[in-house]
Motif scaffolding. Structure first.
Motif, PDB file in Angstrom:
ATOM      1  N   VAL A 221     -51.991 -50.761 -42.391  1.00 22.44           N
ATOM      2  CA  VAL A 221     -51.867 -50.798 -43.851  1.00 22.44           C
ATOM      3  C   VAL A 221     -51.893 -49.403 -44.464  1.00 22.44           C
ATOM      4  O   VAL A 221     -51.573 -49.243 -45.650  1.00 22.44           O
ATOM      5  N   ASN A 222     -52.261 -48.392 -43.689  1.00 23.03           N
ATOM      6  CA  ASN A 222     -52.243 -47.011 -44.172  1.00 23.03           C
ATOM      7  C   ASN A 222     -50.895 -46.328 -43.960  1.00 23.03           C
ATOM      8  O   ASN A 222     -50.717 -45.186 -44.387  1.00 23.03           O
ATOM      9  N   ILE A 223     -49.977 -46.982 -43.276  1.00 23.14           N
ATOM     10  CA  ILE A 223     -48.686 -46.371 -42.976  1.00 23.14           C
ATOM     11  C   ILE A 223     -47.734 -46.587 -44.145  1.00 23.14           C
ATOM     12  O   ILE A 223     -47.259 -47.706 -44.388  1.00 23.14           O
ATOM     13  N   ALA A 224     -47.513 -45.545 -44.917  1.00 20.30           N
ATOM     14  CA  ALA A 224     -46.506 -45.535 -45.976  1.00 20.30           C
ATOM     15  C   ALA A 224     -46.616 -46.763 -46.879  1.00 20.30           C
ATOM     16  O   ALA A 224     -47.677 -47.068 -47.405  1.00 20.30           O
ATOM     17  N   HIS A 225     -45.503 -47.503 -47.026  1.00 22.21           N
ATOM     18  CA  HIS A 225     -45.402 -48.610 -47.961  1.00 22.21           C
ATOM     19  C   HIS A 225     -44.753 -49.808 -47.272  1.00 22.21           C
ATOM     20  O   HIS A 225     -44.103 -49.655 -46.230  1.00 22.21           O
ATOM     21  N   PRO A 226     -44.886 -51.018 -47.847  1.00 20.79           N
ATOM     22  CA  PRO A 226     -44.363 -52.211 -47.171  1.00 20.79           C
ATOM     23  C   PRO A 226     -42.907 -52.129 -46.712  1.00 20.79           C
ATOM     24  O   PRO A 226     -42.606 -52.532 -45.589  1.00 20.79           O
TER      25      PRO A 226
ATOM     26  N   GLY B 271     -62.989 -48.935 -35.861  1.00 22.05           N
ATOM     27  CA  GLY B 271     -62.975 -48.377 -37.199  1.00 22.05           C
ATOM     28  C   GLY B 271     -61.746 -47.517 -37.417  1.00 22.05           C
ATOM     29  O   GLY B 271     -61.239 -46.896 -36.474  1.00 22.05           O
ATOM     30  N   PHE B 272     -61.272 -47.488 -38.639  1.00 23.96           N
ATOM     31  CA  PHE B 272     -60.167 -46.597 -39.003  1.00 23.96           C
ATOM     32  C   PHE B 272     -60.314 -46.256 -40.473  1.00 23.96           C
ATOM     33  O   PHE B 272     -60.435 -47.145 -41.327  1.00 23.96           O
ATOM     34  N   MET B 273     -60.301 -44.966 -40.775  1.00 20.74           N
ATOM     35  CA  MET B 273     -60.353 -44.510 -42.164  1.00 20.74           C
ATOM     36  C   MET B 273     -59.409 -43.338 -42.348  1.00 20.74           C
ATOM     37  O   MET B 273     -59.178 -42.557 -41.422  1.00 20.74           O
ATOM     38  N   GLU B 274     -58.893 -43.212 -43.575  1.00 22.96           N
ATOM     39  CA  GLU B 274     -57.889 -42.192 -43.860  1.00 22.96           C
ATOM     40  C   GLU B 274     -58.164 -41.569 -45.219  1.00 22.96           C
ATOM     41  O   GLU B 274     -58.569 -42.251 -46.161  1.00 22.96           O
ATOM     42  N   HIS B 275     -57.956 -40.253 -45.284  1.00 27.75           N
ATOM     43  CA  HIS B 275     -58.101 -39.511 -46.539  1.00 27.75           C
ATOM     44  C   HIS B 275     -56.776 -38.832 -46.840  1.00 27.75           C
ATOM     45  O   HIS B 275     -56.227 -38.114 -46.002  1.00 27.75           O
ATOM     46  N   ARG B 276     -56.269 -39.080 -48.041  1.00 31.92           N
ATOM     47  CA  ARG B 276     -55.019 -38.433 -48.466  1.00 31.92           C
ATOM     48  C   ARG B 276     -55.144 -38.016 -49.923  1.00 31.92           C
ATOM     49  O   ARG B 276     -55.940 -38.577 -50.676  1.00 31.92           O
ATOM     50  N   ARG B 277     -54.352 -37.031 -50.309  1.00 32.30           N
ATOM     51  CA  ARG B 277     -54.457 -36.495 -51.669  1.00 32.30           C
ATOM     52  C   ARG B 277     -54.010 -37.523 -52.693  1.00 32.30           C
ATOM     53  O   ARG B 277     -54.632 -37.680 -53.744  1.00 32.30           O
ATOM     54  N   THR B 278     -52.912 -38.206 -52.429  1.00 30.03           N
ATOM     55  CA  THR B 278     -52.465 -39.314 -53.267  1.00 30.03           C
ATOM     56  C   THR B 278     -51.980 -40.422 -52.334  1.00 30.03           C
ATOM     57  O   THR B 278     -51.784 -40.211 -51.130  1.00 30.03           O
ATOM     58  N   HIS B 279     -51.746 -41.594 -52.896  1.00 29.90           N
ATOM     59  CA  HIS B 279     -51.284 -42.709 -52.077  1.00 29.90           C
ATOM     60  C   HIS B 279     -49.914 -42.432 -51.471  1.00 29.90           C
ATOM     61  O   HIS B 279     -49.534 -43.049 -50.478  1.00 29.90           O
ATOM     62  N   PHE B 280     -49.157 -41.512 -52.047  1.00 26.48           N
ATOM     63  CA  PHE B 280     -47.790 -41.250 -51.604  1.00 26.48           C
ATOM     64  C   PHE B 280     -47.711 -40.152 -50.560  1.00 26.48           C
ATOM     65  O   PHE B 280     -46.623 -39.809 -50.112  1.00 26.48           O
ATOM     66  N   CYS B 281     -48.847 -39.574 -50.169  1.00 22.69           N
ATOM     67  CA  CYS B 281     -48.860 -38.444 -49.237  1.00 22.69           C
ATOM     68  C   CYS B 281     -49.177 -38.888 -47.814  1.00 22.69           C
ATOM     69  O   CYS B 281     -49.738 -39.963 -47.589  1.00 22.69           O
ATOM     70  N   PHE B 282     -48.837 -38.021 -46.861  1.00 25.34           N
ATOM     71  CA  PHE B 282     -49.340 -38.183 -45.508  1.00 25.34           C
ATOM     72  C   PHE B 282     -50.860 -37.975 -45.519  1.00 25.34           C
ATOM     73  O   PHE B 282     -51.407 -37.334 -46.413  1.00 25.34           O
ATOM     74  N   ALA B 283     -51.513 -38.516 -44.505  1.00 23.96           N
ATOM     75  CA  ALA B 283     -52.962 -38.334 -44.384  1.00 23.96           C
ATOM     76  C   ALA B 283     -53.295 -36.855 -44.224  1.00 23.96           C
ATOM     77  O   ALA B 283     -52.695 -36.165 -43.401  1.00 23.96           O
ATOM     78  N   GLN B 284     -54.261 -36.365 -45.015  1.00 24.66           N
ATOM     79  CA  GLN B 284     -54.807 -35.042 -44.738  1.00 24.66           C
ATOM     80  C   GLN B 284     -55.698 -35.108 -43.507  1.00 24.66           C
ATOM     81  O   GLN B 284     -55.716 -34.182 -42.696  1.00 24.66           O
TER      82      GLN B 284
END
Length: 300
Positions: free
Chosen positions: A100-105, A183-196
């Protein structure tokens, strides 16, 4: 600027695809989901001589479970893994957390896990998970098939051990033991960005002690990383989760593992909105929180 012309073929069999890839005099690219390749072609950063569209190749969309492993074909889309039931047990739950963290549907409906492995972007969720879990990548050419362990596959950003004339036909993951927490967690600057930064983790316990820990780091170097040093400080420790609060106590093993992952395992590069020191701070926090999430799965 006038778009570069290229040839296009849509083989129906693996052998036909391999024959097309065998022309090493030309820049030949494989099209499956196309979510990265088409954009790069549109921007003319990649100008292939030939595009081999494998979407009509029979059998590459299979997902099967055999002898304790899950085999995922080259045309299995990201979106399949949004359901935890797509793959049995803890692995299915981990895939669902990541998917669910990969880009958009729309992208998840077209893009493929194997395509992500082929592209080898440092911010790819699947690449870090494959590395952490000890996946095996099967490649084929007209000369035969071979298997590449994920630990030997990633060479750098967009660089892999796959030869130019080889096609990834599938990837195999070992099934974690029942009772493994994920577990899996992701941090990105905005929802439209790649994971930082993103972190995948699994924890297995025996008699209340951690018997196996696996941590994969996303976008924490020029390639995916398995955080071996952080894993080592966890094995043999009692598996506990603080009762309240979102912040782990500084002396908790998960907090310590986070600091070690940030300082010893990771080698973050500077980005326009995140210098290496900031990203190390994020890594330390995110590893601790992801381990906590995995531990909760063990203890529930």
């Amino acid at each position: 600027m006038k778009p570069a012309a290229f040839d296009y073929v849509a083989p129906r069999t693996v052998d036909e695809a391999l024959n097309a890839l065998g022309d090493t005099r030309r820049d030949v690219r494989v099209l499956a989901g196309g979510q990265s390749l088409i954009l790069e072609m549109h921007l003319q950063r990649i100008r292939p001589d030939l595009v081999v569209d494998i979407n009509r190749v029979a059998g590459l969309d299979r997902l099967s479970v055999n002898d304790g492993t899950v085999e995922i074909g080259a045309l299995v889309r990201h979106g399949v893994f949004e359901s935890p039931q797509a793959v049995p047990g803890p692995l299915g739950r981990l895939f669902a957390l990541a998917a669910v963290n990969i880009a958009h549907p729309p992208i998840r409906a077209c893009g493929t896990m194997v395509g992500s492995l082929a592209w080898a972007h440092p911010a790819s969720e699947w690449c870090a998970i494959a590395l952490a879990l000890g996946a095996a990548i099967e490649v084929r050419s007209t000369g035969g098939a071979r298997e590449i362990a994920a630990r030997d596959y990633f060479r750098g950003p967009f660089q892999t051990a796959r030869a130019r004339d080889e096609l990834i036909t599938s990837v195999r993951f070992p099934l974690p033991a029942d009772g493994t927490g994920v577990g899996f967690m992701e941090h990105r600057r905005t929802h439209f960005c790649f994971a930082q930064v993103a972190v995948a983790a699994t924890l297995t316990a025996q008699d209340g002690l951690i018997s196996d820990a696996r941590i994969g780091l996303v976008n924490c170097a020029d390639r995916p990383i398995r955080a071996h040093a952080a894993e080592q400080v966890l094995v043999g420790r009692e598996i506990t989760v603080p009762a309240v609060g979102n912040r782990l106590p500084g002396g908790h093993p998960f907090a310590r593992a986070g600091r070690i992952a940030a300082d010893q395992d990771a080698a973050p590069l500077a980005e326009p909105y995140a210098d290496p020191e900031y990203r190390r701070q994020v890594i330390a926090v995110l590893v601790g929180r992801t381990l906590r999430q995995a531990a909760e799965g063990v203890l529930q």
